[in-house]
Design a protein around this motif. Structure first.
Motif, PDB file in Angstrom:
ATOM      1  N   ASP A 126      10.282  33.358  10.034  1.00  0.00           N
ATOM      2  CA  ASP A 126      10.664  32.107   9.389  1.00  0.00           C
ATOM      3  C   ASP A 126      11.436  32.288   8.095  1.00  0.00           C
ATOM      4  O   ASP A 126      11.740  31.305   7.419  1.00  0.00           O
ATOM      5  N   SER A 127      11.780  33.520   7.715  1.00  0.00           N
ATOM      6  CA  SER A 127      12.469  33.682   6.436  1.00  0.00           C
ATOM      7  C   SER A 127      13.318  34.950   6.443  1.00  0.00           C
ATOM      8  O   SER A 127      12.990  35.931   7.129  1.00  0.00           O
ATOM      9  N   GLU A 168      14.868  23.329   7.091  1.00  0.00           N
ATOM     10  CA  GLU A 168      15.559  24.605   6.905  1.00  0.00           C
ATOM     11  C   GLU A 168      15.981  24.692   5.438  1.00  0.00           C
ATOM     12  O   GLU A 168      16.954  24.080   5.021  1.00  0.00           O
ATOM     13  N   HIS A 183      12.505  28.750   7.151  1.00  0.00           N
ATOM     14  CA  HIS A 183      12.267  27.686   8.128  1.00  0.00           C
ATOM     15  C   HIS A 183      10.807  27.262   8.028  1.00  0.00           C
ATOM     16  O   HIS A 183       9.902  28.096   8.098  1.00  0.00           O
ATOM     17  N   HIS A 184      10.594  25.950   7.859  1.00  0.00           N
ATOM     18  CA  HIS A 184       9.227  25.434   7.753  1.00  0.00           C
ATOM     19  C   HIS A 184       9.160  24.081   8.453  1.00  0.00           C
ATOM     20  O   HIS A 184       9.733  23.098   7.976  1.00  0.00           O
TER      21      HIS A 184
END
Length: 774
Positions: A357-358, A407, A402-403
């Motif tokens: 996610d990062s 974004e 990304h959460h």
């Protein structure tokens, strides 16, 4: 020599650049297996009708495929392998974070066919704003360009963009406010043929073009942003391309590219060169003294250090040498005026995926740029010599997260440009100047242009709504020291029943002045040129851009883009010319208001036919008084007394129409035809029309409407024929023949009077092109 050695050391240490820093680009990571979990070396196709992307790949023996540098949008993913049922789905690229897909193919018990159409990729339902995309097929089958203009011509084919003389691009009425982003690195100097060499279009894989809805990641030059993604292959082995072309005006050019992929490594190199006798737009139809040569060389290396770490380097050297077109008086005097540009840049990029996610990305660039202007022993009316150069150091760091439905992206950048200017002149024809104008002058100065910025932005997906919100901080320090905070907001709504995306955007902009010749125009040494002068520091432009529009797909075959916009700018940037030389420098006016509408109807495929038609309407006005720049003689008096009122923006062409359609005659041959129409730019002329007639002749003057202060309409008709000469498994050869301005109209682009920048487009011309890939 010492400076050159220092630069070489910097390039060797930091090597140079990559394309992994592009702003609105993502990538797909695939893992392909059979029902038992064993890896499959399958064929993969990714295509998008919306942005013209269509490429085939092969997974490795581990069933793994990584496809980088995908412009944001919807893509049709198709996977096939003998003995397995074909797999197809639509994937959405909307983040810099890789999209991971684990695909398990099922065994084919019967013959299965998967019908794939581009209907679901005609529009991007999650795009918050309008972006014009040019894919590799459009680049390869483009209308031919004179050497040094291939990229500019592609940009100019889009609605909202206009040429002035010598391929200077003006997006929505902006003057010198276009930035090209090459593999993630912004270049904010003037990139027209008379100022700097270009990257050859054959070296590009795709282009993304913004005129509104800018990500907060972009700043400084905000008229328009053009992202250039250089080419690369992901399949192992040796790949290459050779392009040979030639045509009218003694034009000839060549391009070659090689890339080798093994394991986790990729190395590539390219070279191009060209020559022509029509490099710049001539000022008279005779096309006096207008030869030019260009060259471009690049090399790069890329390695996946680990599954989460990627490092890449590249270096590029570009050059152009050309003659300045003469007017009649200059040709009679025997003037030969030369110009040249040299540029070397190196870029390094590192990307690390912290988690699914990062990720973080770091980019750096060093660049040397030099341009010269000089004459032979017969210059008229002035002998001008210029030697300007700058060295630039650029750094950028970003963090993406990304959460849930969001974004996030944040980053910092620093750009340090060390300017050096040298200029000298000697007047050779005093009758063209005021009596008090000094016969000679020498000027030299240097100064750093220091700019820093930080930004944060968030792309939010809320069902059928998409919101892009960002905030940018800029610091500018050259002749002035200023800071600014710029909010950005774009909102879109997808309407499935109409297959339509409605969008609106607001951009607060902070545009730094053009730095070309800004030192000489701000120096007190220039006061000696006239007893009457006015000098004001050129402030950065600040303003608000508004846009609303829609994108809609019809019948799975057509796409319609419509935009309405308005730009309100204070300290509106323009340019002026020093005496009768080719030295231009920035000036500014109190404000400008530019508004208009643009539309483009694209026929993606209807049987054997595809193409587009676009229309632009623009109205631009600029208000007095002047707020920045250097003004001499009568211009100074006018600047001091003209304190109100307005005049048309120099790019105020009200109506622009462009079209091109292609028909597949047989499987291996197509025919295309199109036309460009413009209602004509405004001009200012203080002289006697009789003098203009004597200097330029009746053919040019017939294209000028002195009563309206407008150039008469421009029209150019083009046609092309393309043939696939050979299409094997590994080698493909394509031949193309083109004709431009087949109606042979004398198209006057700009008109300004004696020694002041007329520009005339090419007459009827033809070209041949042979493209070989392997």
């Amino acid at each position: 020599m010492k400076r050159v050695l220092v630069f070489v050391v910097l390039v060797v240490i930091s090597a140079c650049g990559s394309a992994w820093g592009q702003v609105n680009y993502g990538e797909v990571h695939l893992k392909i297996t059979d029902p038992s979990g064993a890896a499959i070396k399958a064929s993969v196709e990714l295509s998008s009708s919306g942005n013209g992307y269509d490429k085939s790949f092969t997974a490795n023996s581990s069933g793994v495929l990584r496809v980088p540098l995908l412009p944001y949008g919807a893509y049709q993913l198709t996977i096939s392998q003998s003995g397995f049922t074909p797999f197809s789905k639509v994937v959405e690229i909307s983040s810099a974070l890789p999209l991971d897909e684990n695909i398990q193919l099922s065994l084919a018990s019967v013959v299965t066919q998967v019908k794939v159409t581009g209907a679901e990729t005609l529009i991007d339902p999650d795009s918050p704003s309008s972006v014009m995309e040019i894919g590799s097929k459009q680049i390869q089958e483009r209308v031919p360009s004179l050497p040094g203009r291939s990229v500019q011509d592609l940009v100019n084919s889009q609605p909202g963009w206009l040429y002035e003389g010598n391929a200077v691009l003006h997006p929505r009425g902006s003057e010198y406010q276009t930035q090209f982003v090459v593999d993630g690195i912004p270049l904010t100097d003037n990139r027209s043929p008379s100022f700097g060499p270009e990257i050859e279009a054959d070296d590009l894989d795709s282009m993304s073009i913004y005129t509104a809805g800018y990500p907060a990641e972009y700043g400084r030059k905000m008229g328009g942003v053009v992202e250039l993604d250089t080419r690369r292959q992901t399949d192992p082995g040796l790949h290459g391309e050779v392009v040979l072309s030639g045509g009218s005006y003694d034009s000839a050019s060549g391009y070659g590219r090689l890339q080798y992929v093994w394991g986790k490594n990729t190395v590539n190199g390219s070279a191009s060169g060209g020559m022509t006798s029509h490099y710049l737009n001539p000022v008279v139809p005779q096309n006096f003294t207008n030869t030019g040569t260009v060259g471009d060389f690049s090399a790069g290396y890329e390695r996946d250090l680990t599954p989460n770490d990627r490092l890449s380097f590249s270096v590029r050297h570009e050059l152009s040498r050309f003659l300045i077109p003469n007017e009649l008086l200059q040709e009679q005097a025997g003037q030969i005026q030369n110009g040249d540009n040299f540029e070397t840049m190196g870029i390094v990029h590192y990307q690390h995926i912290i988690s699914p996610d990062s990720l973080i990305a770091l980019s750096g660039m060093v660049r040397d740029n030099a341009n010269d202007l000089y004459s032979n022993q017969n210059p008229t009316p002035i002998d001008a010599t210029q030697k300007n150069d700058f060295r630039e150091g650029y750094f950028k760091g970003t963090y993406s997260l990304h959460h849930g439905h969001q974004e996030f992206k944040a980053g910092i950048e620093s750009d340090s440009i060390f300017l050096h200017e040298f200029f000298t002149y000697n007047i050779t024809a005093p009758d063209f100047f005021d009596d008090d104008t000094p016969q000679s002058l020498t000027f030299a100065a240097q100064r750093p242009d220091l700019e820093q910025s930080a930004f944060i932005e968030d792309l939010i997906h809320l069902g059928k709504w998409t919101v892009s919100a960002g905030l940018r901080w800029d610091h500018y320090q050259l002749l002035l020291n200023q800071n600014a905070v710029s909010p950005r907001l774009s909102i879109s709504r997808y309407v499935p029943s109409l297959n339509m995306v409605l969008h609106a955007s607001f951009d607060r902009i902070f545009q730094t002045p053009s730095f070309e010749n800004i030192l000489i125009s701000s120096s007190t040494k220039i006061d000696a040129l006239s007893d009457d002068f006015l000098r004001l520091p050129v402030q950065p432009s600040k303003g608000n851009y508004y846009e609303g529009g829609l994108t809609e797909a019809f019948y799975h075959r057509m796409r319609l883009d419509v935009n309405l916009y308005r730009r309100d700018v204070r300290n509106y940037a323009d340019d002026d010319q020093l005496l009768n030389t080719g030295v231009s420098y920035p000036i500014a006016f109190d404000k400008s208001v530019i508004y208009g509408a643009e539309s483009k109807l694209t026929l993606v495929q209807l049987g054997k036919l595809n193409g587009f038609v676009s229309y632009s309407y623009m109205v631009g006005n600029v208000w007095y008084p002047v707020t920045g720049g250097l003004f001499l003689g009568d211009d100074a008096d006018a600047a001091l007394t003209q304190l109100n009122g307005h005049f048309p923006d120099s790019q105020d062409q009200r109506n622009t129409l462009r079209t091109r359609f292609q028909y597949q005659v047989i499987k291996r041959a197509w025919f295309a035809g199109g036309a460009d129409y413009g209602s004509g730019l405004p001009f200012e002329f203080d002289g006697d029309p009789g003098e203009a007639l004597a200097e330029y002749g009746p053919e040019v003057i017939s294209r000028i409407n002195f009563d309206r202060g407008r150039i008469r309409p421009l029209l150019s008709v083009n046609a092309s024929l393309g043939v696939d000469v050979y299409s094997g498994e590994k080698v493909k050869m394509h031949f193309q023949a083109d004709g431009d301005n087949l109606n042979n109209r004398l198209n006057v682009i700009d008109f300004g009077g004696l020694f002041s920048g007329n520009a005339i487009g090419p007459a009827r011309s033809f070209g041949l092109r042979l493209n070989t890939t392997f």
